[in-house]
Motif scaffolding. Structure first.
Motif, mmCIF file in Angstrom:
data_model
loop_
_atom_site.group_PDB
_atom_site.id
_atom_site.type_symbol
_atom_site.label_atom_id
_atom_site.label_comp_id
_atom_site.label_asym_id
_atom_site.label_seq_id
_atom_site.Cartn_x
_atom_site.Cartn_y
_atom_site.Cartn_z
ATOM 1 N N LEU A 83 4.126 7.397 -4.524
ATOM 2 C CA LEU A 83 3.616 7.277 -3.154
ATOM 3 C C LEU A 83 2.389 8.168 -2.993
ATOM 4 O O LEU A 83 2.274 9.215 -3.633
ATOM 5 C CB LEU A 83 4.689 7.673 -2.144
ATOM 6 C CG LEU A 83 5.918 6.756 -2.069
ATOM 7 C CD1 LEU A 83 6.946 7.322 -1.091
ATOM 8 C CD2 LEU A 83 5.517 5.340 -1.645
ATOM 9 N N ASP A 84 1.481 7.763 -2.137
ATOM 10 C CA ASP A 84 0.263 8.521 -1.853
ATOM 11 C C ASP A 84 0.421 9.128 -0.464
ATOM 12 O O ASP A 84 0.103 8.492 0.546
ATOM 13 C CB ASP A 84 -0.951 7.589 -1.921
ATOM 14 C CG ASP A 84 -2.265 8.315 -1.636
ATOM 15 O OD1 ASP A 84 -2.239 9.562 -1.556
ATOM 16 O OD2 ASP A 84 -3.296 7.635 -1.473
ATOM 17 N N VAL A 85 0.925 10.357 -0.415
ATOM 18 C CA VAL A 85 1.309 10.980 0.850
ATOM 19 C C VAL A 85 0.243 11.981 1.297
ATOM 20 O O VAL A 85 -0.078 12.927 0.581
ATOM 21 C CB VAL A 85 2.665 11.686 0.735
ATOM 22 C CG1 VAL A 85 3.034 12.358 2.056
ATOM 23 C CG2 VAL A 85 3.749 10.690 0.329
ATOM 24 N N GLU A 86 -0.277 11.759 2.499
ATOM 25 C CA GLU A 86 -1.252 12.659 3.105
ATOM 26 C C GLU A 86 -0.556 13.494 4.173
ATOM 27 O O GLU A 86 0.205 12.972 4.992
ATOM 28 C CB GLU A 86 -2.388 11.854 3.730
ATOM 29 C CG GLU A 86 -3.444 12.695 4.433
ATOM 30 C CD GLU A 86 -4.522 11.843 5.084
ATOM 31 O OE1 GLU A 86 -5.208 12.354 5.994
ATOM 32 O OE2 GLU A 86 -4.673 10.671 4.693
ATOM 33 N N THR B 7 5.023 12.144 -4.191
ATOM 34 C CA THR B 7 3.878 11.775 -5.019
ATOM 35 C C THR B 7 4.337 11.464 -6.444
ATOM 36 O O THR B 7 3.811 10.560 -7.103
ATOM 37 C CB THR B 7 2.840 12.912 -5.036
ATOM 38 O OG1 THR B 7 2.347 13.118 -3.708
ATOM 39 C CG2 THR B 7 1.669 12.574 -5.951
ATOM 40 N N ASP C 66 0.855 -1.193 0.000
ATOM 41 C CA ASP C 66 0.000 0.000 0.000
ATOM 42 C C ASP C 66 0.893 1.245 0.000
ATOM 43 O O ASP C 66 1.661 1.455 0.940
ATOM 44 C CB ASP C 66 -0.895 -0.011 1.236
ATOM 45 C CG ASP C 66 -1.875 1.164 1.263
ATOM 46 O OD1 ASP C 66 -1.809 2.024 0.356
ATOM 47 O OD2 ASP C 66 -2.693 1.221 2.203
ATOM 48 N N ASP D 243 3.979 7.730 9.784
ATOM 49 C CA ASP D 243 4.526 6.973 8.661
ATOM 50 C C ASP D 243 5.798 7.652 8.161
ATOM 51 O O ASP D 243 6.793 7.003 7.866
ATOM 52 C CB ASP D 243 3.512 6.872 7.524
ATOM 53 C CG ASP D 243 2.278 6.082 7.901
ATOM 54 O OD1 ASP D 243 2.396 5.123 8.673
ATOM 55 O OD2 ASP D 243 1.186 6.443 7.423
ATOM 56 N N LYS E 206 0.141 4.301 0.456
ATOM 57 C CA LYS E 206 -0.361 5.430 1.228
ATOM 58 C C LYS E 206 0.480 5.634 2.490
ATOM 59 O O LYS E 206 0.723 4.698 3.257
ATOM 60 C CB LYS E 206 -1.822 5.211 1.613
ATOM 61 C CG LYS E 206 -2.459 6.420 2.286
ATOM 62 C CD LYS E 206 -3.959 6.238 2.482
ATOM 63 C CE LYS E 206 -4.597 7.489 3.076
ATOM 64 N NZ LYS E 206 -6.065 7.358 3.230
ATOM 65 N N MET E 207 0.914 6.874 2.704
ATOM 66 C CA MET E 207 1.716 7.219 3.877
ATOM 67 C C MET E 207 1.265 8.580 4.394
ATOM 68 O O MET E 207 0.933 9.479 3.611
ATOM 69 C CB MET E 207 3.208 7.262 3.545
ATOM 70 C CG MET E 207 3.766 5.977 2.960
ATOM 71 S SD MET E 207 5.541 6.101 2.572
ATOM 72 C CE MET E 207 6.248 5.880 4.214
ATOM 73 N N THR E 208 1.246 8.738 5.708
ATOM 74 C CA THR E 208 0.908 10.014 6.335
ATOM 75 C C THR E 208 2.192 10.707 6.779
ATOM 76 O O THR E 208 3.026 10.103 7.451
ATOM 77 C CB THR E 208 -0.014 9.804 7.543
ATOM 78 O OG1 THR E 208 -1.229 9.199 7.107
ATOM 79 C CG2 THR E 208 -0.328 11.134 8.214
ATOM 80 N N GLN F 124 5.907 16.383 -0.049
ATOM 81 C CA GLN F 124 4.744 15.616 -0.499
ATOM 82 C C GLN F 124 4.693 15.562 -2.024
ATOM 83 O O GLN F 124 4.478 14.489 -2.620
ATOM 84 C CB GLN F 124 3.457 16.239 0.037
ATOM 85 C CG GLN F 124 2.188 15.529 -0.422
ATOM 86 C CD GLN F 124 0.948 16.391 -0.228
ATOM 87 O OE1 GLN F 124 0.981 17.606 -0.456
ATOM 88 N NE2 GLN F 124 -0.139 15.777 0.222
#
Length: 528
Positions: free
Chosen positions: A403-406, A399, A376, A425, A378-380, A395
């Motif tokens: 990577l899906d960085v929030e 991206t 996955d 994360d 997704k990372m915060t 970010q």
């Protein structure tokens, strides 16, 4: 630009102490390429130094007070308290050497028994003697069972300490440690020594301290202004050169910058994105703060950060020159070279080849392989809310590689909580020596990344405990190589703020302020 001020009737003002690091920052030491920018001016000779005048320094936040057991570190009061109490020892961020201040020396033959020799003839400003008993009184307060002192951990190795002479304190440690004297530098509040007579009333001392430093407190209005005056009986004859020093609390970055440019204040932290604009003013110098750098830490114990492919991909994503242009407004003060971060320019700890070259194609492939295997992306990203520009830039870069960085901006309390618990994360902050050990060693509750590396732990123990400086530096260099080879973390850029100071403000005969983490104003002076 204002001229050095004379002392007004009924009010003596002093002017400034640097060390203006933000509350979220940690202190480090080392070798970076951040020390570029304005060329140094010719050194002043002793007979050119101007005495008198008032220096003013702007800080971003207030401190809890002067009681050493309440001092939390550089940027949280140490820089102010040090002007009044002074430290026993000092630390050179480039060479790594520990040098005398109130103590003349600290020696050991085996790293277990350490003998501290104090300066003879020093007195506190209340007339009480600065001697071995005074030092022991102060240190006992830090290690008392009910103490909440930040220095308690630094003194934890001590099994016994005693006065073995009027001006001699002997420490016996549980195990050999070559870096033990660091506990008495600005790395810990243990080195700040107050008058035992005044400390008998700690509440009164907290706002009206008595020390043996170069300045005395005239007045303190919390969240507004701290006014210091010259200690005429300071042990270093002829110093301080200034008559006074004022610390003003100016939380707004724009206000600090405006007052620096106008000449109202002599020193303030300047955010990196404004270095070029403010540095263009001929009356202001900009000096990047050395020995501390921005850090990006993937949590290697969970999620995408647990996969070495993702950590390697992140390490290959950023380009220093691009980072300099985006976050620093150009390359005049930092050229984008991250080789020595977070260490100070000239440190022997620097390791060539310890930085990943940008390779976006390979980074994208590594992330794609990870995702293809069911990972996955997704990372915060958790960061202090004041670092929004930095976090947004990182970010965007991560991206780009898949990577899906929030983003997760937090206040200072939540920032430290996340660091302490590993609840992130990706952690974005700042750090460096001497606090780096506690962020890398697996036995520390503050360890970054949350994965134990026995080889790294071994190197860190040597870096802390080996008896010679050369051995300790060699171990730190080994740790730097390990961090690179295992993509444990990244040092993408120098610290996010630099010190801006007036061209009228000088330091000693060599005028050699080069971005140290803490600056003592005993040798500061103001020209016309």
């Amino acid at each position: 630009m204002t001229r050095p001020r004379s002392l007004p009737q009924g009010r003596r003002l002093l002017r400034g102490s640097l060390v203006l690091i933000g509350a979220a920052a940690l202190v480090l030491t080392g070798c970076s390429s951040a020390g570029q920018g304005t060329s140094p001016e010719p050194a002043a000779s002793a007979d050119e130094i101007v005495t008198g005048g008032v220096a003013e320094v702007a800080t971003g936040a207030e401190m809890p007070g002067f009681d050493p057991v309440k001092v939390r570190g550089v940027g949280a009061g140490t820089e102010k308290v040090a002007q009044v109490l002074d430290f026993l020892m000092d630390y050179d961020e480039v060479s790594g050497e520990i040098t005398p201040r109130l103590a003349e020396s600290m020696t050991s033959d085996d790293g277990i028994t350490w003998v501290m020799t104090l300066r003879d003839g020093v007195t506190f400003t209340d007339g009480e003697p600065f001697d071995a008993e005074a030092v022991l009184f102060n240190l006992q307060r830090h290690i008392a069972p009910d103490s909440v002192s930040a220095a308690k951990a630094a003194l934890a190795p001590v099994q016994k300490m005693e006065a073995t002479g009027e001006y001699e304190v002997t420490f016996t440690l549980a195990a050999a440690s070559g870096s033990f004297p660091l506990a008495f530098t600005w790395a810990s509040s243990a080195g700040l020594i107050g008058s035992p007579k005044a400390l008998a009333d700690p509440d009164a001392f907290n706002s009206a301290p008595v020390g043996a430093g170069p300045f005395k407190v005239e007045s303190w209005t919390p969240d507004d202004e701290l006014v210091l005056t010259r200690n005429d009986d300071y042990w270093d004859e002829g110093k301080p050169y200034l008559d006074g020093l004022v610390f003003r609390v100016l939380p707004d970055l724009q206000t600090r910058a405006d007052e620096l440019v106008s000449g109202t204040i002599d020193s303030a932290l300047v955010p990196s994105i404004r270095w070029n604009a403010i540095g263009a003013n001929p009356n202001v110098k900009i000096v990047p703060v050395e020995g501390i750098a921005q850090v990006i830490v993937p949590n290697a114990s969970k999620g995408a950060g647990a996969d070495e492919r993702v950590r390697n991909a992140m390490a290959m994503t950023l380009d220093g020159e691009t980072t300099a242009k985006v976050l620093f407004g150009g390359t005049e003060y930092w050229d984008g070279d991250t080789t020595c971060l977070p260490w100070a320019t000239g440190s022997p700890i620097c390791v060539e080849g310890s930085v990943y070259e940008q390779d976006l194609d390979e980074a994208k492939k590594l992330v794609a392989d990870y995702v293809a295997d069911g990972g996955d992306p997704k990372m915060t990203m958790t960061y202090h809310q004041g670092l929004v520009d930095q976090a947004t830039y990182y970010q965007q870069q991560f991206t780009e590689i898949g990577l899906d960085v929030e983003l997760d901006p937090v206040d200072i309390a939540a920032y430290f909580q996340a660091e302490a618990t590993g609840d992130y994360d990706i952690f974005v902050g700042s750090g460096g020596y001497p606090y780096l050990f506690s962020r890398l060693y697996s036995g520390s509750p503050l360890q970054w990344g949350r994965v134990a590396y026995p080889e790294l732990d071994e190197l860190l123990l040597h870096a802390r405990d080996d008896l010679t400086l050369d051995e300790r530096n060699k171990a730190w260099s080994g740790a730097v190589e390990f961090l690179h080879d295992n993509a444990v973390l990244q040092w993408p850029a120098p610290y996010t703020s630099g010190v801006g100071y007036s061209t009228l403000l000088h330091f000693g005969e060599s005028d050699d302020y080069h971005g140290s983490l803490i600056v003592y104003f005993d040798d500061a002076w103001l020209s016309s």
